[in-house]
Design a protein around this motif. Structure first.
Motif, PDB file in Angstrom:
ATOM      1  N   PHE A   1     -94.642  60.446  22.728  1.00 33.56           N
ATOM      2  CA  PHE A   1     -94.448  61.858  23.064  1.00 33.56           C
ATOM      3  C   PHE A   1     -95.802  62.569  23.181  1.00 33.56           C
ATOM      4  O   PHE A   1     -96.062  63.296  24.140  1.00 33.56           O
ATOM      5  CB  PHE A   1     -93.590  62.518  21.983  1.00 33.56           C
ATOM      6  N   ILE A   2     -96.680  62.316  22.208  1.00 35.00           N
ATOM      7  CA  ILE A   2     -98.007  62.941  22.217  1.00 35.00           C
ATOM      8  C   ILE A   2     -98.825  62.433  23.401  1.00 35.00           C
ATOM      9  O   ILE A   2     -99.479  63.216  24.109  1.00 35.00           O
ATOM     10  CB  ILE A   2     -98.746  62.647  20.891  1.00 35.00           C
TER      11      ILE A   2
ATOM     12  N   ILE B   1    -101.463  63.311  28.695  1.00 40.37           N
ATOM     13  CA  ILE B   1    -101.729  62.896  30.076  1.00 40.37           C
ATOM     14  C   ILE B   1    -101.280  63.979  31.049  1.00 40.37           C
ATOM     15  O   ILE B   1    -101.979  64.286  32.026  1.00 40.37           O
ATOM     16  CB  ILE B   1    -101.028  61.563  30.384  1.00 40.37           C
ATOM     17  N   ILE B   2    -100.114  64.562  30.792  1.00 40.07           N
ATOM     18  CA  ILE B   2     -99.615  65.640  31.658  1.00 40.07           C
ATOM     19  C   ILE B   2    -100.574  66.826  31.628  1.00 40.07           C
ATOM     20  O   ILE B   2    -100.889  67.424  32.665  1.00 40.07           O
ATOM     21  CB  ILE B   2     -98.199  66.067  31.223  1.00 40.07           C
ATOM     22  N   GLY B   3    -101.053  67.172  30.431  1.00 43.55           N
ATOM     23  CA  GLY B   3    -101.997  68.283  30.301  1.00 43.55           C
ATOM     24  C   GLY B   3    -103.294  68.019  31.048  1.00 43.55           C
ATOM     25  O   GLY B   3    -103.800  68.887  31.781  1.00 43.55           O
TER      26      GLY B   3
ATOM     27  N   ASP C   1     -92.278  56.359  14.459  1.00 43.79           N
ATOM     28  CA  ASP C   1     -93.726  56.451  14.629  1.00 43.79           C
ATOM     29  C   ASP C   1     -94.108  56.255  16.098  1.00 43.79           C
ATOM     30  O   ASP C   1     -94.931  56.988  16.639  1.00 43.79           O
ATOM     31  CB  ASP C   1     -94.398  55.385  13.760  1.00 43.79           C
ATOM     32  N   VAL C   2     -93.486  55.278  16.750  1.00 44.96           N
ATOM     33  CA  VAL C   2     -93.767  55.012  18.162  1.00 44.96           C
ATOM     34  C   VAL C   2     -93.303  56.175  19.029  1.00 44.96           C
ATOM     35  O   VAL C   2     -93.984  56.576  19.980  1.00 44.96           O
ATOM     36  CB  VAL C   2     -93.084  53.709  18.614  1.00 44.96           C
ATOM     37  N   GLY C   3     -92.130  56.733  18.703  1.00 43.56           N
ATOM     38  CA  GLY C   3     -91.615  57.859  19.465  1.00 43.56           C
ATOM     39  C   GLY C   3     -92.575  59.033  19.456  1.00 43.56           C
ATOM     40  O   GLY C   3     -92.839  59.643  20.499  1.00 43.56           O
TER      41      GLY C   3
ATOM     42  N   THR D   1     -93.176  60.546  27.850  1.00 43.44           N
ATOM     43  CA  THR D   1     -92.685  61.716  27.119  1.00 43.44           C
ATOM     44  C   THR D   1     -91.186  61.636  26.857  1.00 43.44           C
ATOM     45  O   THR D   1     -90.726  61.888  25.729  1.00 43.44           O
ATOM     46  CB  THR D   1     -92.998  63.009  27.899  1.00 43.44           C
ATOM     47  N   LEU D   2     -90.412  61.302  27.884  1.00 40.81           N
ATOM     48  CA  LEU D   2     -88.959  61.252  27.732  1.00 40.81           C
ATOM     49  C   LEU D   2     -88.496  60.183  26.746  1.00 40.81           C
ATOM     50  O   LEU D   2     -87.717  60.484  25.827  1.00 40.81           O
ATOM     51  CB  LEU D   2     -88.303  61.051  29.101  1.00 40.81           C
ATOM     52  N   PRO D   3     -88.953  58.911  26.876  1.00 41.08           N
ATOM     53  CA  PRO D   3     -88.533  57.926  25.873  1.00 41.08           C
ATOM     54  C   PRO D   3     -89.022  58.248  24.468  1.00 41.08           C
ATOM     55  O   PRO D   3     -88.345  57.969  23.488  1.00 41.08           O
ATOM     56  CB  PRO D   3     -89.131  56.614  26.390  1.00 41.08           C
TER      57      PRO D   3
END
Length: 229
Positions: free
Chosen positions: A36-37, A42-44, A30-32, A219-221
Motif C-alpha cells: 500500500f505504501i 510511486i503514484i505520488g 505486514d506485506v499489505g 495499492t489495491l492488493p
C-alpha cells in the motif's frame, strides 16, 4: 506402536500446517501495508514527475523515480515504528526475497537502459534518422510494470491471496502490452490531436500509465490484504 507412530506423524504434519497458516496471516498484514505504501509513493512520484516535466520541459525529472525506494523505506519505518515486527518465517523470507530480486533486476535494468538509450539517440542524430532510435530504444516503463506484476503475482500465490494474484496479472501484463503495442500513440493518432499537443501527451502518458497500473498492481492488493486482516 505403528498406529501411534502414524498418529504422531499426522499430528506433526497438522502442527506444521497450522504454523505455516499462522505465519502466512501474520506476514499478510505486514506485506499489505508495504504494498500500500509503495503504491502510494510511486503514484505520488509519478504525479510530481509529470508536473515538473510539463512546467520545465526537462525529461530529467523522470530520474525522481530513483527516490522511490528511499521514500518507501522511510515512510514504512515511520508507519511501523510502534508495531511489532513480523516474525521471521519461511513465508516472510520468501516474500522478502521476491522483492529483493525485483529491486535488483529493476535497478540493474534502469542503470543499463540509460546509457543504451543515450547511445541510440546519439547514433540516430548522427545518421539524421530518429526512426532508428524509436525502433531500438529501451522503454523501461513496460519492463518495470511487467516485473512488478510478476513479483506481486508470486507474492499472491505465496500468501494465497486471489486478489493479489489477479491484480498482479492485470497490472503487470496490462501495463506491458499497453506500452508494447503503443496504445497511447494509437489513441493520439485516431483522436487527430494537434501536433503541438503531442509532446504534452508524451510527457503525461508514461507517468499516468505508471500511476494507473501501480494502483492496480500494488495499492489495491495492499489495501485488500489490510482489509482482510
Amino acid at each position: 506402536m505403528e498406529d501411534n507412530h502414524i498418529l504422531t506423524a499426522e499430528r506433526s504434519l497438522e502442527i506444521i500446517t497450522e504454523q505455516i497458516e499462522r505465519s502466512r496471516k501474520s506476514v499478510s498484514e505486514d506485506v499489505g501495508m508495504s504494498l500500500f505504501i509503495a503504491g502510494l509513493c510511486i503514484i505520488g512520484v509519478a504525479f510530481v514527475t509529470c508536473i515538473c516535466a510539463l512546467l520545465t520541459g526537462n525529461m530529467a525529472f523522470h530520474l525522481l523515480y530513483v527516490l522511490v525506494p528511499i521514500l518507501v523505506i522511510g515512510i514504512e519505518r515511520y508507519v511501523k515504528r510502534d508495531k511489532p515486527k513480523a516474525p521471521v518465517s519461511l513465508i516472510g523470507s520468501m516474500v522478502d526475497k521476491t522483492w529483493q530480486t525485483f529491486g535488483i533486476f529493476v535497478l540493474t535494468f534502469i542503470l543499463l537502459s540509460i546509457p543504451f538509450n543515450k547511445l541510440m539517440l546519439h547514433d540516430a542524430l548522427a545518421a539524421d534518422n530518429m526512426q532508428v532510435y524509436f525502433i531500438h530504444h529501451i522503454n523501461p516503463v513496460r519492463i518495470i510494470l511487467l516485473m512488478m506484476g510478476m513479483a506481486v503475482t508470486i507474492n499472491g500465490y505465496i500468501l494465497k491471496s486471489k486478489w493479489m494474484v489477479w491484480c498482479g496479472i492485470i497490472g503487470g501484463i496490462g501495463g506491458f502490452f499497453w506500452e508494447s503495442f503503443g496504445v497511447t500513440e494509437t489513441l493520439m493518432t485516431r483522436s487527430q490531436l494537434p501536433l503541438e499537443n503531442y509532446s504534452t501527451v508524451q510527457t503525461i502518458a508514461p507517468n499516468l500509465i505508471m500511476a494507473v497500473f501501480t494502483f492496480i498492481g500494488l495499492t489495491l492488493p495492499g489495501w485488500m490484504l489490510k482489509k482482510q486482516r
